[in-house]
Design an enzyme around this catalytic site. Sequence first.
Site, PDB file in Angstrom:
ATOM      1  N   ASP A 275       0.804  -1.222   0.000  1.00 23.26           N
ATOM      2  CA  ASP A 275       0.000   0.000   0.000  1.00 23.26           C
ATOM      3  C   ASP A 275       0.834   1.268   0.000  1.00 23.26           C
ATOM      4  O   ASP A 275       0.309   2.361  -0.176  1.00 23.26           O
ATOM      5  CB  ASP A 275      -0.852   0.050   1.278  1.00 23.26           C
TER       6      ASP A 275
HETATM    7  C1  GLC Z   1      -1.241  -3.751   5.632  1.00 22.78           C
HETATM    8  C2  GLC Z   1      -2.515  -3.840   4.852  1.00 22.78           C
HETATM    9  C3  GLC Z   1      -2.376  -4.705   3.636  1.00 22.78           C
HETATM   10  C4  GLC Z   1      -1.161  -4.318   2.865  1.00 22.78           C
HETATM   11  C5  GLC Z   1       0.076  -4.317   3.723  1.00 22.78           C
HETATM   12  C6  GLC Z   1       1.289  -3.819   2.998  1.00 22.78           C
HETATM   13  O1  GLC Z   1      -1.023  -4.948   6.307  1.00 22.78           O
HETATM   14  O2  GLC Z   1      -3.572  -4.296   5.635  1.00 22.78           O
HETATM   15  O3  GLC Z   1      -3.518  -4.597   2.830  1.00 22.78           O
HETATM   16  O4  GLC Z   1      -1.049  -5.225   1.819  1.00 22.78           O
HETATM   17  O5  GLC Z   1      -0.140  -3.480   4.827  1.00 22.78           O
HETATM   18  O6  GLC Z   1       1.216  -2.465   2.718  1.00 22.78           O
HETATM   19  C1  GLC Z   2      -0.157   2.505   5.547  1.00 20.82           C
HETATM   20  C2  GLC Z   2       0.521   1.380   6.262  1.00 20.82           C
HETATM   21  C3  GLC Z   2       0.147   0.058   5.656  1.00 20.82           C
HETATM   22  C4  GLC Z   2      -1.337  -0.054   5.586  1.00 20.82           C
HETATM   23  C5  GLC Z   2      -1.947   1.149   4.872  1.00 20.82           C
HETATM   24  C6  GLC Z   2      -3.450   1.104   4.801  1.00 20.82           C
HETATM   25  O1  GLC Z   2       0.089   3.672   6.230  1.00 20.82           O
HETATM   26  O2  GLC Z   2       1.925   1.527   6.261  1.00 20.82           O
HETATM   27  O3  GLC Z   2       0.725  -1.010   6.376  1.00 20.82           O
HETATM   28  O4  GLC Z   2      -1.693  -1.206   4.917  1.00 20.82           O
HETATM   29  O5  GLC Z   2      -1.541   2.314   5.475  1.00 20.82           O
HETATM   30  O6  GLC Z   2      -4.069   1.618   5.919  1.00 20.82           O
END
Ligand code: GLC
Ligand code: GLC
Length: 842
Positions: free
Chosen positions: A505
């Site tokens: 993300d």
């Molecule tokens: C968080 C989110 C997931 C995402 C991951 C890496 O665990 O819930 O959807 O893939 O971060 O950013």
């Molecule tokens: C980001 C986080 C990630 C998460 C995403 C969605 O700030 O680093 O882990 O999945 O937000 O909330």
Amino acid sequence: MNNKTYGHFDDAHREYVITDPKTPWPWINYLGNGDFFSLISNTAGGYSFFKDAKFRRITRYRYNGVPMDNGGRYFYINDGKDVWNPGWKPCKTPLDKYECRHGMSYTRITGAKNGVEASVLFFVPLKKWCEIQKLTLKNTSNETKHLKLFSFAEWCLWNAATDMENFQRNFSTGEVEIDGSVIYHKTEYKERRNHYAYYSVNVPVQGFDTDRESFVGLYNEFANPDAVMEGKPRNSVAHGWSPIASHYIEVELQPGEQKDFIFILGYVEQPQEEKYETHPQSLPKGGMLITSLGDLDRTIINKVRAQETIAEFDTVEKVDKAFAELGAFWDDLLDRYTVKTGNDSLDRMVNIWNQYQCMVTFNFSRSASFFESGVGRGMGFRDSNQDLVGFVHQIPSRARERIIDIASTQFPDGGCYHQYQPLTKRGNNDIGGGFNDDPMWLIFGTVAYIKETGDFSILDEMVPWDNEPGTEVSLFEHLRISFNHVVENLGPHQLPLIGRADWNDCLNLNCFSWDPNESFQTTENNSVGSKAESLMIAGLFVVCGKDYVELCKELASRTSETSATSKYSAEAQRAEKEIDKMIAAVKKDGWDGEWYLRAYDFYGNKIGSHENEEGKIFIESQGWCAMAGIGQEEGMVDKALDSCKKYLDSEHGMVLNNPAFTIYHVEMGEISSYPAGYKENAGIFCHNNPWVIIGDTVAARGNDAWELYQKISPVFIKDQTLHKVEPYVNCQMVAGKDAARPGEGKNSWLTGTAAWMWLTASQYILGIKPSYNGLLIDPCVPSTAKEYTVKRKFRGGEYFITIKNPDGVQKGVKSLIVDGKPVEGNIVPTSEGKHTVEVTMG
Ligand code: GLC
Ligand code: GLC
């Protein structure tokens, strides 16, 4: 290394026993498996909610509180000399004994002081809308004890977000009712709410409090509430401000005597026309205006439903029975896959804690933990599909329902809402869609469900687009459109366009944000003209695409009608061609020489290449392209896995990227916003380590797989002080080698790591894989592994599998004997009843 431990495992009871209340961080547990949920820490902190942690918050929790984890369900005991709590907090009076046992959906906290032992069992009975707190007080001394007992819970004004910010309103709305030993919380009930909460005890009380300031005193804290310190309840009735619920009970205990008290924290929903006690018919349905108030008493709520629940649990016998039912529920769930390897840590991870965490992540997605506030995110499209893969063998019917809910938030072009709200099941407009990995996860989740259950009928379910009635098509069609979404969104190198982001993300290649007031996650992206492509999606597409092809072929073989058969065969062929093209594209433009590239940015520049100064190599594309076996014949997979060991690995696991980003790269977004070594910027993001482990198993590297598996399993952690968070569940991230304190864990519980660790251990290392036509046996173990057994319940049968490795190999099945008869290949056919399976590796 610090050798101090704060507790130990008790495998026979499936518990983690905390013996020091001063854990390095609150170590929590989850209660509830259906609608009513609670989070509870080892000092009885935490909160409860009904279905949705944001919109139906029952008790209040303080974020950013000092001290940490302040507020919860507290019992205060004033014994005339000291005031103490069984869970040590909030008074923090030194105890003569303290123990917290976190078990499967229950927690038991015991404290002892001055010859009295207080033990509280907390659990949510199956299918009930309440948390039971069974408090047992025991006089272990030779003298009669006179105790003043105070319970305590603080109500949240339902919406956990506005509860924290809209004080000009909140301080005027609070309303309660007190009826005998039951305290009712009915804020906003007079208007649009048809629900209330209550807190009861099964004995008469000698007093109560419902107004926080009267109970605590304006200048005191939870650690020394006025009423408790003075041993005198105020019998306060809350009007606005902060309503609470506290019972006051005077307890006399003879030497050796023991007394039980049953407290119930419950929630009730009523039909509109039954909201009030008198004149149950007097409120019309459908929220019409009340024209004549007549003799309607508009203040006294209808308590019948609460009283029914209270009556169901008003004796110790009834409570113990409900508790035994909960135990039986878990016995059954955990009996579907059990392993005996001789390595206790591995066995408890696989048999108990990993499966338990999978249930919790399935229930909560990423909503409510001590790191997720419960007010932010709903259920994630990709998250939920991954979670259900760790859970599907436990309660397949719930996984089925979840798949349909998720698919219903998809758009007609195959794109998806990134999140949806659990109460309404509707897509979340704040975040919208455009995450181009999302559609693949629907194939991933659905295939796992069918392989577990053999239930192909799910593919015929009619599922709408974006929850729009009238738009329904079959779930199979959703899968087909999902597959096409990647094919139809390719970039200049014929690799998948990344859209807003892929699994990571924080790799925001189309975001270009310079405004600190906007969120990387929700801000408008500029994808027009973008060349940003993702190798992670490419690998994911090949893995899930092959699953899709296999599914089509299976459907072709199962349909007798020739037109249907040829339809599925043609679809399989078409899809295969697309996969071949993707594999070719990765080999051509996705290979950096020693590892797979990570992406191309908006302008078409390489990301995750030796040519880059920072972020030369990323874990996600290595994991997925290795799992997909892309270029295995040319040695790419092995080279990539070697590079992971060389550049990403560390004592605590593999970091996400290396070297970490030290400056902000606007063309990459949030990933470079984190300090080096944390979160997506070179943290050990536990979720993706299993991808490499599975990649290892694809390449028959059992020793490497096992080594990394141990690093990522919480049960193998040695330094609990450094690790900080719970030693019985995975956390999302452990600080990486570039961080200030490598090895420090954060964000425990709600992480896709749980499901992936489960897949890794159960299917890829131990090698028992559900497949369409039986259990596929394909272990990949360290060469030192000699023998282990797995008991697996599968589609009505029970399989007792012994795997022997006389030659010390890492992979390969030499012979398979089922019920005494040799079987060709490595698939155990399914049938009901008990079966013995003997496997020899070699
Ligand atoms: C968080 C989110 C997931 C995402 C991951 C890496 O665990 O819930 O959807 O893939 O971060 O950013
Ligand atoms: C980001 C986080 C990630 C998460 C995403 C969605 O700030 O680093 O882990 O999945 O937000 O909330």
